[in-house]
Design a protein around this motif. Structure first.
Motif, PDB file in Angstrom:
ATOM      1  N   ALA A 171       0.833  -1.210   0.000  1.00  0.00           N
ATOM      2  CA  ALA A 171       0.000   0.000   0.000  1.00  0.00           C
ATOM      3  C   ALA A 171       0.861   1.252   0.000  1.00  0.00           C
ATOM      4  N   ARG A 172       1.933   1.248   0.783  1.00  0.00           N
ATOM      5  CA  ARG A 172       2.847   2.397   0.817  1.00  0.00           C
ATOM      6  C   ARG A 172       3.488   2.617  -0.550  1.00  0.00           C
ATOM      7  N   ALA A 173       3.864   1.527  -1.218  1.00  0.00           N
ATOM      8  CA  ALA A 173       4.489   1.643  -2.534  1.00  0.00           C
ATOM      9  C   ALA A 173       3.517   2.190  -3.577  1.00  0.00           C
ATOM     10  N   LEU A 174       2.217   1.932  -3.393  1.00  0.00           N
ATOM     11  CA  LEU A 174       1.209   2.374  -4.363  1.00  0.00           C
ATOM     12  C   LEU A 174       0.717   3.790  -4.111  1.00  0.00           C
ATOM     13  N   ALA A 175       1.109   4.397  -3.005  1.00  0.00           N
ATOM     14  CA  ALA A 175       0.517   5.659  -2.567  1.00  0.00           C
ATOM     15  C   ALA A 175       0.602   6.753  -3.625  1.00  0.00           C
ATOM     16  N   LEU A 176       1.679   6.819  -4.376  1.00  0.00           N
ATOM     17  CA  LEU A 176       1.905   7.911  -5.322  1.00  0.00           C
ATOM     18  C   LEU A 176       1.642   7.505  -6.772  1.00  0.00           C
ATOM     19  N   ASN A 177       0.895   6.410  -6.958  1.00  0.00           N
ATOM     20  CA  ASN A 177       0.567   5.914  -8.300  1.00  0.00           C
ATOM     21  C   ASN A 177       1.803   5.691  -9.169  1.00  0.00           C
ATOM     22  N   PRO A 178       2.726   4.832  -8.740  1.00  0.00           N
ATOM     23  CA  PRO A 178       3.937   4.592  -9.527  1.00  0.00           C
ATOM     24  C   PRO A 178       3.628   3.802 -10.785  1.00  0.00           C
ATOM     25  N   LYS A 179       4.553   3.865 -11.740  1.00  0.00           N
ATOM     26  CA  LYS A 179       4.449   3.056 -12.955  1.00  0.00           C
ATOM     27  C   LYS A 179       5.272   1.770 -12.826  1.00  0.00           C
ATOM     28  N   PHE A 180       6.363   1.846 -12.062  1.00  0.00           N
ATOM     29  CA  PHE A 180       7.317   0.738 -11.977  1.00  0.00           C
ATOM     30  C   PHE A 180       7.575   0.409 -10.514  1.00  0.00           C
ATOM     31  N   ILE A 181       7.451  -0.877 -10.162  1.00  0.00           N
ATOM     32  CA  ILE A 181       7.699  -1.319  -8.796  1.00  0.00           C
ATOM     33  C   ILE A 181       8.700  -2.467  -8.804  1.00  0.00           C
ATOM     34  N   VAL A 182       9.728  -2.349  -7.981  1.00  0.00           N
ATOM     35  CA  VAL A 182      10.677  -3.440  -7.760  1.00  0.00           C
ATOM     36  C   VAL A 182      10.196  -4.237  -6.553  1.00  0.00           C
ATOM     37  N   CYS A 183       9.902  -5.502  -6.764  1.00  0.00           N
ATOM     38  CA  CYS A 183       9.481  -6.397  -5.679  1.00  0.00           C
ATOM     39  C   CYS A 183      10.684  -7.263  -5.301  1.00  0.00           C
ATOM     40  N   ASP A 184      11.334  -6.906  -4.211  1.00  0.00           N
ATOM     41  CA  ASP A 184      12.564  -7.588  -3.806  1.00  0.00           C
ATOM     42  C   ASP A 184      12.227  -8.747  -2.866  1.00  0.00           C
ATOM     43  N   GLU A 185      12.035  -9.916  -3.427  1.00  0.00           N
ATOM     44  CA  GLU A 185      11.674 -11.123  -2.673  1.00  0.00           C
ATOM     45  C   GLU A 185      10.544 -10.826  -1.681  1.00  0.00           C
ATOM     46  N   PRO A 186       9.405 -10.352  -2.178  1.00  0.00           N
ATOM     47  CA  PRO A 186       8.341  -9.898  -1.267  1.00  0.00           C
ATOM     48  C   PRO A 186       7.650 -11.028  -0.512  1.00  0.00           C
ATOM     49  N   ILE A 187       7.910 -12.276  -0.896  1.00  0.00           N
ATOM     50  CA  ILE A 187       7.229 -13.400  -0.232  1.00  0.00           C
ATOM     51  C   ILE A 187       8.198 -14.293   0.530  1.00  0.00           C
ATOM     52  N   ALA A 188       9.478 -13.931   0.544  1.00  0.00           N
ATOM     53  CA  ALA A 188      10.487 -14.825   1.126  1.00  0.00           C
ATOM     54  C   ALA A 188      10.280 -15.046   2.617  1.00  0.00           C
ATOM     55  N   ALA A 189       9.784 -14.034   3.332  1.00  0.00           N
ATOM     56  CA  ALA A 189       9.650 -14.136   4.787  1.00  0.00           C
ATOM     57  C   ALA A 189       8.255 -14.581   5.225  1.00  0.00           C
ATOM     58  N   LEU A 190       7.436 -15.028   4.273  1.00  0.00           N
ATOM     59  CA  LEU A 190       6.053 -15.354   4.575  1.00  0.00           C
ATOM     60  C   LEU A 190       5.803 -16.849   4.539  1.00  0.00           C
ATOM     61  N   ASP A 191       4.767 -17.283   5.256  1.00  0.00           N
ATOM     62  CA  ASP A 191       4.341 -18.677   5.186  1.00  0.00           C
ATOM     63  C   ASP A 191       3.837 -18.994   3.784  1.00  0.00           C
ATOM     64  N   VAL A 192       3.905 -20.268   3.425  1.00  0.00           N
ATOM     65  CA  VAL A 192       3.515 -20.685   2.080  1.00  0.00           C
ATOM     66  C   VAL A 192       2.069 -20.313   1.792  1.00  0.00           C
ATOM     67  N   SER A 193       1.190 -20.481   2.773  1.00  0.00           N
ATOM     68  CA  SER A 193      -0.224 -20.178   2.560  1.00  0.00           C
ATOM     69  C   SER A 193      -0.453 -18.691   2.308  1.00  0.00           C
ATOM     70  N   ILE A 194       0.417 -17.841   2.867  1.00  0.00           N
ATOM     71  CA  ILE A 194       0.277 -16.393   2.705  1.00  0.00           C
ATOM     72  C   ILE A 194       0.946 -15.928   1.417  1.00  0.00           C
ATOM     73  N   GLN A 195       1.967 -16.655   0.956  1.00  0.00           N
ATOM     74  CA  GLN A 195       2.674 -16.266  -0.262  1.00  0.00           C
ATOM     75  C   GLN A 195       1.729 -16.132  -1.444  1.00  0.00           C
ATOM     76  N   ALA A 196       0.850 -17.105  -1.620  1.00  0.00           N
ATOM     77  CA  ALA A 196      -0.077 -17.084  -2.747  1.00  0.00           C
ATOM     78  C   ALA A 196      -0.996 -15.867  -2.672  1.00  0.00           C
TER      79      ALA A 196
END
Length: 352
Positions: A171-196
């Motif tokens: 949500a913070r990354a979307l606040a300013l309506n960006p065109k390009f987002i770098v997702c740096d391993e955004p699911i690495a620290a999450l449980d498998v059920s939450i990753q999806a």
């Protein structure tokens, strides 16, 4: 470099990111850690480019360098028509709304002393002159977009689960309506059920808002799900850049072949028939990479030329780029292994 097809939103040209090594009593500059060593690629608007590779290959450094969180050593990073690598401080600040980042650790990337509303609203405070009421409306809008209950607005990060904290970061990354987002391993620290859930959220937001992603991950199965094209990195360089389906069906570079052989196969019949490629040796130090191909010390298909000459990333099939002498049409140097032997090695490989 890749100038066919639609105009790309992101163009990376010969990007290098070296970290200096200082040693001795006088702290003299005695070398460099070549975290990123001359890579080039494009990302078309609305596309997701997956960036994969083993730990330490330079994936996260690439993402941070693209957004100028690091001052790059050399090269060009053109985002929406502007070379962010050469922008001054004020021009770079004005460019920030166009490009944002979702960090790997949602706990470490959120200020524990700020409420959810203040965290999401911080970019609005920095880059807009909106009224308090308008900012609050935007905060609630973003919370709705990422599936957070508005009643949570005054809670602190420690009161949320890992998946919820990652949604706050998105949500913070979307606040300013960006065109390009770098997702740096955004699911690495999450449980498998939450990753999806998080990946599905990213896909939904991309479809609604027309976002462009660089999705950095070591989870090859998840990259297969979300990416349109995939770049495989090894020791600071891109080994292969291909559309997703051809890459997973038949990787061309020996390292990509070994890496993808480790992907779990849910079909037991296919899993039983799959050849697992086991690499020997250790990854060389990025402070002292091999003279030739970076992968030559571990490659099961290596021949003489690989040890003396760095291969360039070149198109060998439509849309498929590989940095490997096995696919190079140039004549072999005198005394080196011939092309026929190289092709034979390419067919055989080393499996276990």
């Amino acid at each position: 470099m890749f100038d066919d097809g639609p105009r790309p939103l992101v163009q990376v040209q010969d990007l290098r990111m070296y970290f200096p090594i200082f040693s001795g009593i006088f702290r003299r500059h005695t070398g460099d850690v070549k975290a990123v060593d001359g890579i080039s690629f494009d990302i078309v608007e609305g596309e997701t480019l997956g960036l994969v590779g083993e730990s330490g290959c330079g994936k996260s450094t690439v993402g941070r360098a693209l957004l100028r969180l690091y001052n790059i050593t050399s090269g060009r990073v053109i985002i929406d028509g502007e070379d962010v690598a050469s922008l001054g401080p004020e021009a770079l600040r004005k460019k920030r709304p166009t490009m944002q980042m979702v960090f790997q650790d949602p706990q470490a990337s959120l200020n524990p002393r700020m409420t959810l509303a203040r965290i999401i609203g911080e970019p609005l405070n920095e880059h807009t002159d909106w009224s308090t009421a308008r900012k609050l409306d935007r905060i609630y809008e973003l919370m709705d977009a990422v599936g957070l209950n508005r009643r949570f607005a005054n809670r602190y990060p420690h009161e949320f689960s890992g998946g919820q904290r990652q949604r706050i970061g998105i949500a913070r990354a979307l606040a300013l309506n960006p065109k390009f987002i770098v997702c740096d391993e955004p699911i690495a620290a999450l449980d498998v059920s939450i990753q999806a859930q998080v990946v599905n959220l990213l896909e939904d937001l991309q479809e609604k808002l027309g976002l462009t992603y660089l999705f950095i991950s070591h989870d090859l199965s998840m990259v297969r799900h979300i990416a349109d094209r995939v770049a495989v990195m090894y020791l600071g360089r891109i080994a292969e850049l291909s559309p997703r389906d051809p890459l997973y069906a038949k990787p061309l570079h020996p390292y990509a072949e070994a890496l993808l052989s480790a992907v779990n196969e849910p079909d037991p019949v296919r899993a039983a028939n799959r050849r697992r490629i086991i690499l020997t040796g250790d990854v060389p130090s990025p402070a002292n990479p091999p003279k030739g191909c970076n992968f030559c010390t571990r490659c099961p298909k290596v021949f003489d030329r690989c040890r003396t000459e760095k291969p360039e990333l070149r198109e060998v099939e439509t849309g498929r780029f590989v940095a490997c002498h096995l696919f190079d049409d140039k004549p072999q140097a005198a005394g080196s292994t011939g092309a026929s032997e190289a092709n034979e090695r390419n067919q055989q490989g080393v499996t276990q």
